[in-house]
Motif scaffolding. Structure first.
Motif, mmCIF file in Angstrom:
data_model
loop_
_atom_site.group_PDB
_atom_site.id
_atom_site.type_symbol
_atom_site.label_atom_id
_atom_site.label_comp_id
_atom_site.label_asym_id
_atom_site.label_seq_id
_atom_site.Cartn_x
_atom_site.Cartn_y
_atom_site.Cartn_z
ATOM 1 N N THR A 44 74.262 36.553 100.656
ATOM 2 C CA THR A 44 74.070 37.207 101.942
ATOM 3 C C THR A 44 75.283 38.065 102.273
ATOM 4 O O THR A 44 76.422 37.579 102.297
ATOM 5 C CB THR A 44 73.853 36.164 103.059
ATOM 6 N N VAL A 45 75.054 39.335 102.522
ATOM 7 C CA VAL A 45 76.121 40.303 102.781
ATOM 8 C C VAL A 45 76.830 39.968 104.093
ATOM 9 O O VAL A 45 76.176 39.667 105.107
ATOM 10 C CB VAL A 45 75.546 41.727 102.847
ATOM 11 N N ASN A 77 70.879 53.225 98.250
ATOM 12 C CA ASN A 77 72.168 53.870 98.092
ATOM 13 C C ASN A 77 73.197 52.812 97.688
ATOM 14 O O ASN A 77 73.336 51.804 98.383
ATOM 15 C CB ASN A 77 72.579 54.544 99.411
ATOM 16 N N PRO A 78 73.928 53.014 96.590
ATOM 17 C CA PRO A 78 74.888 51.996 96.155
ATOM 18 C C PRO A 78 76.051 51.822 97.117
ATOM 19 O O PRO A 78 76.796 50.847 97.025
ATOM 20 C CB PRO A 78 75.378 52.537 94.806
ATOM 21 N N ASN A 79 76.218 52.762 98.053
ATOM 22 C CA ASN A 79 77.338 52.696 98.975
ATOM 23 C C ASN A 79 76.983 52.062 100.315
ATOM 24 O O ASN A 79 77.832 51.958 101.190
ATOM 25 C CB ASN A 79 77.888 54.107 99.225
ATOM 26 N N ILE A 80 75.719 51.673 100.498
ATOM 27 C CA ILE A 80 75.288 51.158 101.793
ATOM 28 C C ILE A 80 74.643 49.794 101.629
ATOM 29 O O ILE A 80 73.606 49.653 100.979
ATOM 30 C CB ILE A 80 74.286 52.118 102.469
ATOM 31 N N VAL A 81 75.268 48.776 102.205
ATOM 32 C CA VAL A 81 74.667 47.447 102.330
ATOM 33 C C VAL A 81 74.793 47.029 103.788
ATOM 34 O O VAL A 81 75.725 47.445 104.477
ATOM 35 C CB VAL A 81 75.330 46.396 101.406
ATOM 36 N N GLN A 82 73.864 46.225 104.262
ATOM 37 C CA GLN A 82 73.820 45.821 105.656
ATOM 38 C C GLN A 82 74.222 44.353 105.795
ATOM 39 O O GLN A 82 73.848 43.518 104.971
ATOM 40 C CB GLN A 82 72.409 46.014 106.214
ATOM 41 N N VAL A 83 74.996 44.057 106.848
ATOM 42 C CA VAL A 83 75.348 42.668 107.138
ATOM 43 C C VAL A 83 74.066 41.853 107.300
ATOM 44 O O VAL A 83 73.137 42.259 107.994
ATOM 45 C CB VAL A 83 76.199 42.573 108.425
ATOM 46 N N GLY A 84 74.000 40.716 106.619
ATOM 47 C CA GLY A 84 72.826 39.865 106.667
ATOM 48 C C GLY A 84 71.815 40.154 105.581
ATOM 49 O O GLY A 84 70.878 39.376 105.381
ATOM 50 N N GLN A 85 71.988 41.272 104.865
ATOM 51 C CA GLN A 85 71.070 41.615 103.777
ATOM 52 C C GLN A 85 71.243 40.611 102.637
ATOM 53 O O GLN A 85 72.365 40.224 102.294
ATOM 54 C CB GLN A 85 71.367 43.027 103.283
ATOM 55 N N VAL A 86 70.133 40.180 102.056
ATOM 56 C CA VAL A 86 70.170 39.195 100.981
ATOM 57 C C VAL A 86 70.024 39.907 99.640
ATOM 58 O O VAL A 86 69.032 40.606 99.413
ATOM 59 C CB VAL A 86 69.070 38.134 101.151
ATOM 60 N N LEU A 87 71.001 39.728 98.771
ATOM 61 C CA LEU A 87 71.000 40.351 97.448
ATOM 62 C C LEU A 87 70.744 39.292 96.385
ATOM 63 O O LEU A 87 71.234 38.168 96.474
ATOM 64 C CB LEU A 87 72.350 41.021 97.175
ATOM 65 N N GLN A 88 69.982 39.671 95.368
ATOM 66 C CA GLN A 88 69.694 38.773 94.255
ATOM 67 C C GLN A 88 70.754 38.954 93.166
ATOM 68 O O GLN A 88 71.044 40.075 92.759
ATOM 69 C CB GLN A 88 68.306 39.064 93.678
ATOM 70 N N ILE A 89 71.335 37.846 92.714
ATOM 71 C CA ILE A 89 72.321 37.868 91.636
ATOM 72 C C ILE A 89 71.633 37.385 90.365
ATOM 73 O O ILE A 89 71.132 36.261 90.314
ATOM 74 C CB ILE A 89 73.512 36.949 91.960
ATOM 75 N N PRO A 90 71.545 38.221 89.322
ATOM 76 C CA PRO A 90 70.808 37.830 88.116
ATOM 77 C C PRO A 90 71.324 36.542 87.484
ATOM 78 O O PRO A 90 72.502 36.197 87.602
ATOM 79 C CB PRO A 90 71.030 39.019 87.172
#
Length: 368
Positions: A44-45, A77-90
Motif C-alpha cells: 500500500t502506497v 504513468n510511472p511517475n504518479i502513484v497515489q497514497v493508499g493505492q495498492v500495488l502488486q509485488i510479483p
C-alpha cells in the motif's frame, strides 16, 4: 533491428529478472509507515513513495520497471502513484500474488466485450522478425512471447479468422514497403511515438503516426534518465529543466521520445555512441551530463560497472513507451482485423494469460 527497438541481449536478461526473480526485504519495508511486506504480496502506497523508492527499499530485481509492469493495468504513468493505492509485488517465480482472485475481480468489473464476428473475406497476413528475444525470434517456442500473444489474440478475437505469421528479418522493409504495399497486413512489435506531438517528430518518426494505425499496447517499457550524484540535473522535474544539457543515447536506440519533448539539437547536445555502455564512460569522464535509454538495460549496465553509488536516477523524467501491431491506414481489411487483435488482447489481459505468455518467454530465454 536494434535501431528499431533498442533492446540488447543484456536488456533481455534484466527483463528476465523482472518477471522471474523479484524478492522483497520485509525487514526494510517494515521501517516505513506501511505494514511489513513479503514477496508475492501487495504493498500500500504511503506519502512520499515513488516506484523507484519502493523498489529500492524492497531490493526488487528489475527496479521500478518490475513494479510498473506488474501493475500496468492500474498505473498509466510511472511517475504518479497515489497514497493508499495498492500495488502488486510479483512472486519469486514471476507470477502475481492472488492472481486468480484479481483476474476474476477484473473480469467482473470490466464491460462485456463485444465479440468480433464479421465473416473474414480472406486470410490475414502478419509479419514479424527474428533477433528480438524474448519477444520475437524464430528459434524460440511459439516464435517468442509477443508472437504467441498476437497469435492468441487473433484466435480469441475471432476464431473464424484465418491468418499466418511470417518472419521477415529485414525489419526496415516492414514499414518501408511490405505493409504500405499491402504485401502483408500487419507487422509487430513496433514502438509508437506520441502522435499528439507529431509536429515535433522527425520525418521517419512522424511516419509511424501518419502512415499507420496501431493496436492496443502489447507491452510497456520504461525509458529512464540518469546523471551523476551532485549534478545540477539530478533534481530535474521537467524536460525543460534539462534543456541545454549534453545527453547521451546509444546509436541503436530510437529518438522519437526525445523529439516529442524537443530534447534535440539545438536545444540539447545529443551524443550517440555505438556501444551501449559507451554512454556511462562519457558520463564519468564529464563529456555528457545525462544518459537516457530503456531502464532495464540501463540499470543493469551501471550496476555491472559498479556505479550504483555514483549514478542518480532522475525519476521524474521516466517515460512509458509502448509496443504495438501496426497496419497501414489505407488497408481497409487490416484495419477491420485490428479490432480482432484488440478484442483478443483484452481477453488475454482479463484472463491473466497476457502475463503468463510474457513470463514463459522470459523464462525460456534464461534457460537457454
Amino acid at each position: 533491428m536494434q535501431k528499431q527497438f533498442g533492446l540488447n541481449a543484456r536488456g533481455c536478461l534484466v527483463l528476465a529478472q523482472l518477471l522471474g526473480g523479484v524478492a522483497l526485504s520485509a525487514s526494510v519495508l517494515a521501517t516505513t509507515p506501511a505494514a511489513a511486506q513479503e514477496e508475492c504480496t501487495s504493498y500500500t502506497v504511503v506519502r512520499g513513495d515513488t516506484l523507484s523508492l519502493i523498489a529500492k527499499r524492497g531490493n526488487v530485481a528489475g527496479g521500478f520497471q518490475a513494479i510498473f509492469s506488474a501493475n500496468s493495468n492500474t498505473l498509466d504513468n510511472p511517475n504518479i502513484v497515489q497514497v493508499g493505492q495498492v500495488l502488486q509485488i510479483p512472486c519469486r517465480d514471476g507470477s502475481l500474488p492472488n492472481a486468480a482472485a484479481a483476474q476474476e475481480s477484473a473480469a467482473a468489473a470490466a464491460p462485456t466485450p463485444v465479440p468480433v464476428t464479421s465473416t473474414p473475406s480472406r486470410p490475414l497476413r502478419i509479419a514479424t522478425g527474428s533477433g528480438y528475444a524474448p519477444f520475437t525470434d524464430e528459434d524460440m517456442a511459439d516464435g517468442g512471447a509477443l508472437t504467441k500473444m498476437v497469435r492468441r489474440a487473433v484466435a480469441e478475437g475471432n476464431p473464424d479468422q484465418e491468418f499466418s505469421i511470417s518472419f521477415v528479418n529485414d525489419w526496415g522493409a516492414h514499414l518501408d514497403s511490405l505493409v504500405p504495399s499491402g504485401a502483408i497486413d500487419m507487422t509487430f512489435p513496433w514502438f509508437k511515438p506520441d502522435c499528439s506531438k507529431v509536429e515535433f517528430l522527425s520525418e521517419a518518426s512522424a511516419y509511424r503516426c501518419t502512415g499507420f494505425n496501431h493496436s492496443e499496447p502489447l507491452y510497456d517499457a520504461l525509458v529512464g534518465y540518469y546523471t551523476l550524484n551532485g549534478s545540477a540535473y539530478a533534481d530535474a522535474t521537467t524536460y525543460q529543466d534539462i534543456m541545454g544539457a549534453r545527453i547521451c543515447r546509444p546509436e541503436a536506440w530510437f529518438t522519437f521520445d526525445l523529439e516529442a519533448e524537443q530534447l534535440m539539437p539545438p536545444n540539447v547536445e545529443l551524443v550517440r555512441p555505438v556501444p551501449q555502455d559507451g554512454c556511462w564512460q562519457l558520463l564519468l569522464d564529464g563529456e555528457v551530463d545525462i544518459v537516457t535509454l530503456d531502464a532495464l538495460p540501463a540499470e543493469e549496465d551501471y550496476r555491472e560497472l559498479g556505479l550504483e553509488d555514483q549514478v542518480a536516477n532522475i525519476e521524474a523524467l521516466a517515460s512509458k513507451q509502448t509496443m504495438h501491431v501496426f497496419v497501414a491506414k489505407d488497408n481497409v481489411f487490416a484495419n477491420e482485423a485490428l479490432q480482432i487483435v484488440n478484442a483478443g488482447l483484452e481477453d488475454l489481459r482479463l484472463s491473466g494469460e497476457w502475463f503468463e505468455i510474457v513470463r514463459s518467454g522470459i523464462l525460456e530465454t534464461v534457460d537457454n
